[in-house]
Enzyme design. Structure first.
Site, PDB file in Angstrom:
ATOM      1  N   LYS A  14     -37.768  -3.813 -13.273  1.00 52.03           N
ATOM      2  CA  LYS A  14     -38.559  -2.820 -14.010  1.00 52.03           C
ATOM      3  C   LYS A  14     -39.932  -3.362 -14.410  1.00 52.03           C
ATOM      4  CE  LYS A  14     -35.406  -2.265 -17.292  1.00 52.03           C
ATOM      5  NZ  LYS A  14     -34.294  -3.137 -16.854  1.00 52.03           N
ATOM      6  N   ARG A  89     -32.675   3.167 -23.754  1.00 49.77           N
ATOM      7  CA  ARG A  89     -31.511   2.349 -23.421  1.00 49.77           C
ATOM      8  C   ARG A  89     -30.204   3.028 -23.814  1.00 49.77           C
ATOM      9  NH1 ARG A  89     -34.121  -2.270 -21.733  1.00 49.77           N
ATOM     10  NH2 ARG A  89     -32.876  -4.134 -21.806  1.00 49.77           N
ATOM     11  N   ARG A 128     -34.659 -16.284 -13.094  1.00 45.80           N
ATOM     12  CA  ARG A 128     -35.685 -16.020 -14.108  1.00 45.80           C
ATOM     13  C   ARG A 128     -35.479 -16.914 -15.327  1.00 45.80           C
ATOM     14  NH1 ARG A 128     -36.074 -10.052 -16.675  1.00 45.80           N
ATOM     15  NH2 ARG A 128     -34.428 -10.789 -18.048  1.00 45.80           N
ATOM     16  N   ARG A 134     -36.291 -16.985 -21.932  1.00 46.67           N
ATOM     17  CA  ARG A 134     -35.527 -15.880 -22.522  1.00 46.67           C
ATOM     18  C   ARG A 134     -34.098 -16.329 -22.815  1.00 46.67           C
ATOM     19  NH1 ARG A 134     -37.005 -10.124 -19.746  1.00 46.67           N
ATOM     20  NH2 ARG A 134     -39.123 -10.581 -19.083  1.00 46.67           N
ATOM     21  N   ARG A 145     -24.944  -8.572 -21.174  1.00 46.43           N
ATOM     22  CA  ARG A 145     -26.020  -7.594 -20.964  1.00 46.43           C
ATOM     23  C   ARG A 145     -25.609  -6.557 -19.928  1.00 46.43           C
ATOM     24  NH1 ARG A 145     -32.084  -9.070 -20.189  1.00 46.43           N
ATOM     25  NH2 ARG A 145     -32.134  -6.880 -20.766  1.00 46.43           N
TER      26      ARG A 145
HETATM   27  O1  C5P Z   1     -36.139  -4.546 -21.612  1.00 51.02           O
HETATM   28  P1  C5P Z   1     -35.765  -5.993 -21.629  1.00 51.02           P
HETATM   29  O2  C5P Z   1     -34.734  -6.303 -20.603  1.00 51.02           O
HETATM   30  O3  C5P Z   1     -36.940  -6.906 -21.574  1.00 51.02           O
HETATM   31  O4  C5P Z   1     -35.077  -6.225 -23.045  1.00 51.02           O
HETATM   32  C1  C5P Z   1     -34.649  -7.490 -23.481  1.00 51.02           C
HETATM   33  C2  C5P Z   1     -33.670  -7.328 -24.639  1.00 51.02           C
HETATM   34  O5  C5P Z   1     -34.279  -6.591 -25.702  1.00 51.02           O
HETATM   35  C3  C5P Z   1     -32.413  -6.532 -24.332  1.00 51.02           C
HETATM   36  O6  C5P Z   1     -31.395  -7.321 -23.779  1.00 51.02           O
HETATM   37  C4  C5P Z   1     -31.997  -6.016 -25.697  1.00 51.02           C
HETATM   38  O7  C5P Z   1     -31.339  -7.015 -26.448  1.00 51.02           O
HETATM   39  C5  C5P Z   1     -33.325  -5.747 -26.334  1.00 51.02           C
HETATM   40  N1  C5P Z   1     -33.722  -4.335 -26.184  1.00 51.02           N
HETATM   41  C6  C5P Z   1     -33.060  -3.374 -26.932  1.00 51.02           C
HETATM   42  N2  C5P Z   1     -33.399  -2.053 -26.813  1.00 51.02           N
HETATM   43  C7  C5P Z   1     -34.375  -1.659 -25.981  1.00 51.02           C
HETATM   44  C8  C5P Z   1     -35.066  -2.627 -25.199  1.00 51.02           C
HETATM   45  C9  C5P Z   1     -34.699  -3.956 -25.321  1.00 51.02           C
HETATM   46  O8  C5P Z   1     -32.162  -3.708 -27.686  1.00 51.02           O
HETATM   47  N3  C5P Z   1     -34.694  -0.344 -25.902  1.00 51.02           N
HETATM   48 MG    MG Z   2     -38.462  -6.125 -18.546  1.00 52.55          MG
END
Ligand code: C5P
Ligand code: MG
Length: 190
Positions: A14, A89, A128, A134, A145
């Site tokens: 993404k 999400r 990654r 991260r 996740r």
């Molecule tokens: O979007 P991304 O994968 O970078 O998000 C990293 C972390 O941020 C997710 O695993 C989650 O813990 C948190 N997150 C969330 N709600 C969202 C976006 C991200 O809890 N809408």
């Molecule tokens: Mg991302």
């Protein structure tokens, strides 16, 4: 406004694909993950709360995320459009986004779902993790996740299917080919 939701499991590409799409379509980029990581780096109160969820591979509560988006959208009205990356999400977040956009007489134009098999996601996330700093750099957090994605995030697909803005994209292949498919999907709704 042209509002794009870029959707898919963790590691589906993404963020990578958003970089090209914002340039090509002249969109503003809202990545909730990036916003949360910035809060963590800034040692804010929100950052401290967010970190406790992110480190476990869990989702930050809807109210927190929706509040963050609300603040951002206000500043972006009048732009050509926005790409939402990593948001919504949950179905609650998708409903809230609809309501926020409706306040500006706008809506989600298209949702592109990057489809990538689990084994490939794990490979990408481990790779990654070697350099990203991260917290999802180990099998335990990665598994968590992906299971959170399956149970809480995947239902968002049906929400957008019902609104007839859903597009499925093959998320495995060269970055350029995937970019081409996403571009076509966006062009088809312009
Ligand atoms: O979007 P991304 O994968 O970078 O998000 C990293 C972390 O941020 C997710 O695993 C989650 O813990 C948190 N997150 C969330 N709600 C969202 C976006 C991200 O809890 N809408
Ligand atoms: Mg991302």
């Amino acid at each position: 406004m042209l509002n794009v939701v870029i959707f898919g499991p963790p590691g589906s590409g993404k963020g990578t694909q958003s970089e090209g799409i914002i340039e090509k379509f002249n969109l503003a980029h809202i990545s909730t993950g990036d916003l949360l990581r910035a809060e963590i780096s800034g040692h804010t109160q929100l950052g401290t709360i967010a970190k406790s969820f992110i480190d476990k591979g869990e989702l930050v509560p809807d109210e927190t995320i929706i509040g963050m988006i609300d603040n951002k959208i206000e500043a972006l009205v009048g732009n050509k459009g926005v790409i939402f990356d990593g948001f919504p999400r949950t179905v609650a977040q998708a409903k809230a986004l609809d309501e926020l956009l409706a306040d500006y007489k706008s809506k989600v134009s298209v949702m592109v779902n990057l489809e990538v098999p689990k084994e490939e996601l794990v490979t990408r996330l481990l790779k990654r993790g070697e350099t990203s700093g991260r917290s999802d750099d180990n099998m335990e957090t990665i598994e968590k996740r992906i299971s959170v994605y399956e149970s809480q995030t995947k239902p968002v697909i049906d929400f957008y299917k019902e609104k007839e803005v859903y597009k499925s994209i093959e998320g495995v292949g060269s970055i350029e080919d995937i970019f081409g498919s996403i571009s076509e999907a966006i062009e088809s709704v312009q």
